[in-house]
Design a protein around this motif. Sequence first.
Motif, PDB file in Angstrom:
ATOM      1  N   ILE A  30      49.136  37.362  33.254  1.00  0.00           N
ATOM      2  CA  ILE A  30      47.885  35.997  32.996  1.00  0.00           C
ATOM      3  C   ILE A  30      49.010  34.929  33.544  1.00  0.00           C
ATOM      4  O   ILE A  30      48.297  33.868  34.039  1.00  0.00           O
ATOM      5  CB  ILE A  30      48.142  36.097  31.401  1.00  0.00           C
ATOM      6  CG1 ILE A  30      47.311  37.312  30.979  1.00  0.00           C
ATOM      7  CG2 ILE A  30      47.599  34.655  31.150  1.00  0.00           C
ATOM      8  CD1 ILE A  30      47.307  37.231  29.296  1.00  0.00           C
ATOM      9  N   GLY A  33      48.223  34.523  37.026  1.00  0.00           N
ATOM     10  CA  GLY A  33      46.723  34.413  37.167  1.00  0.00           C
ATOM     11  C   GLY A  33      46.381  32.938  36.986  1.00  0.00           C
ATOM     12  O   GLY A  33      45.479  32.673  37.374  1.00  0.00           O
ATOM     13  N   LEU A  37      43.046  31.106  38.691  1.00  0.00           N
ATOM     14  CA  LEU A  37      41.989  30.588  37.831  1.00  0.00           C
ATOM     15  C   LEU A  37      41.735  29.175  38.012  1.00  0.00           C
ATOM     16  O   LEU A  37      40.544  28.831  38.055  1.00  0.00           O
ATOM     17  CB  LEU A  37      42.554  30.692  36.185  1.00  0.00           C
ATOM     18  CG  LEU A  37      41.708  30.152  35.086  1.00  0.00           C
ATOM     19  CD1 LEU A  37      40.485  30.870  35.056  1.00  0.00           C
ATOM     20  CD2 LEU A  37      42.362  30.325  33.644  1.00  0.00           C
ATOM     21  N   LEU A  60      36.214  36.389  39.767  1.00  0.00           N
ATOM     22  CA  LEU A  60      37.138  37.055  39.033  1.00  0.00           C
ATOM     23  C   LEU A  60      37.173  38.497  38.995  1.00  0.00           C
ATOM     24  O   LEU A  60      37.950  39.191  38.927  1.00  0.00           O
ATOM     25  CB  LEU A  60      37.518  36.300  37.779  1.00  0.00           C
ATOM     26  CG  LEU A  60      37.960  34.847  37.706  1.00  0.00           C
ATOM     27  CD1 LEU A  60      37.952  34.174  36.323  1.00  0.00           C
ATOM     28  CD2 LEU A  60      39.583  34.936  38.107  1.00  0.00           C
ATOM     29  N   MET A 176      41.110  36.007  31.883  1.00  0.00           N
ATOM     30  CA  MET A 176      40.937  34.906  32.900  1.00  0.00           C
ATOM     31  C   MET A 176      39.492  34.736  32.867  1.00  0.00           C
ATOM     32  O   MET A 176      38.964  33.415  32.903  1.00  0.00           O
ATOM     33  CB  MET A 176      41.430  35.175  34.313  1.00  0.00           C
ATOM     34  CG  MET A 176      42.812  35.094  34.141  1.00  0.00           C
ATOM     35  SD  MET A 176      43.717  35.933  35.761  1.00  0.00           S
ATOM     36  CE  MET A 176      42.682  34.901  37.069  1.00  0.00           C
TER      37      MET A 176
END
Length: 250
Positions: A30, A33, A37, A60, A176
Amino acid sequence: MRQGAHLEYIAVFAHPDAWASLLTLTVLEIVLGVDNLVFVALATQGLSPDRAVKASRLGLGMAVVFRLVLLAGMVWLTRLTLPLFAVWGHEVSGRDIILTLGGLFLLYKGTVEIHEEIDPEGEDGHRKGGKSFWRAIFQIALLDIVFSLDSVLTAIGMADEFVVMALAVIIAVTMMILAAGPVGQFIRENPTVKMLALSFLLLIGMTLIADGAGYDIPKGFIYSAIGFSLMVEGLNQWARRSRKARGADE
């Protein structure tokens, strides 16, 4: 045979170490990412809100596919780190080339977006048209490949079982996808935040180029810098709202 493979995957989670690896790797995926994002949110800014949501989800979604394909080809992926040639004593691998090209693209994209934000009208005085849906998808797919490399290489280094790595990737990208809409909307409604995000994009581009050149810059420094900037921007927005409230009372 197929049922035996399913049972084997389930048996992996009978060990506490597998759950610990899954939790740690998911959190790390995360964090890694965030770059992806932010880019998705910026790449879809010129689209209408409904098309922006579709483009971000599709982009995504492709990130999940790219990451799982790279995980399935782990042997090929490890070969990307093998040196191909040397430049001024630095051994250059396939991963270095991909990261450098991705960093250059981010610098180009960030510079163009900042120019359009500052000067939305062209030299002829007319406002530039909106962005193409498929152009945004292409740009997101291009950067998905670059961001997927670090994500998958991190997963390979932290977990031994494919099912743990794949599940961590799926959970992280799903979160995300859920956050993409609110993040994009927030950036659309706050131009100053968009400028900060574009600056963040330039920063990430330089980090990728440095990584490709063999200089490791801890991402903690990058996230600390952007976090401090967002905190300052939050204080500025709070001050603006306070001034408006006082003006309304008067």
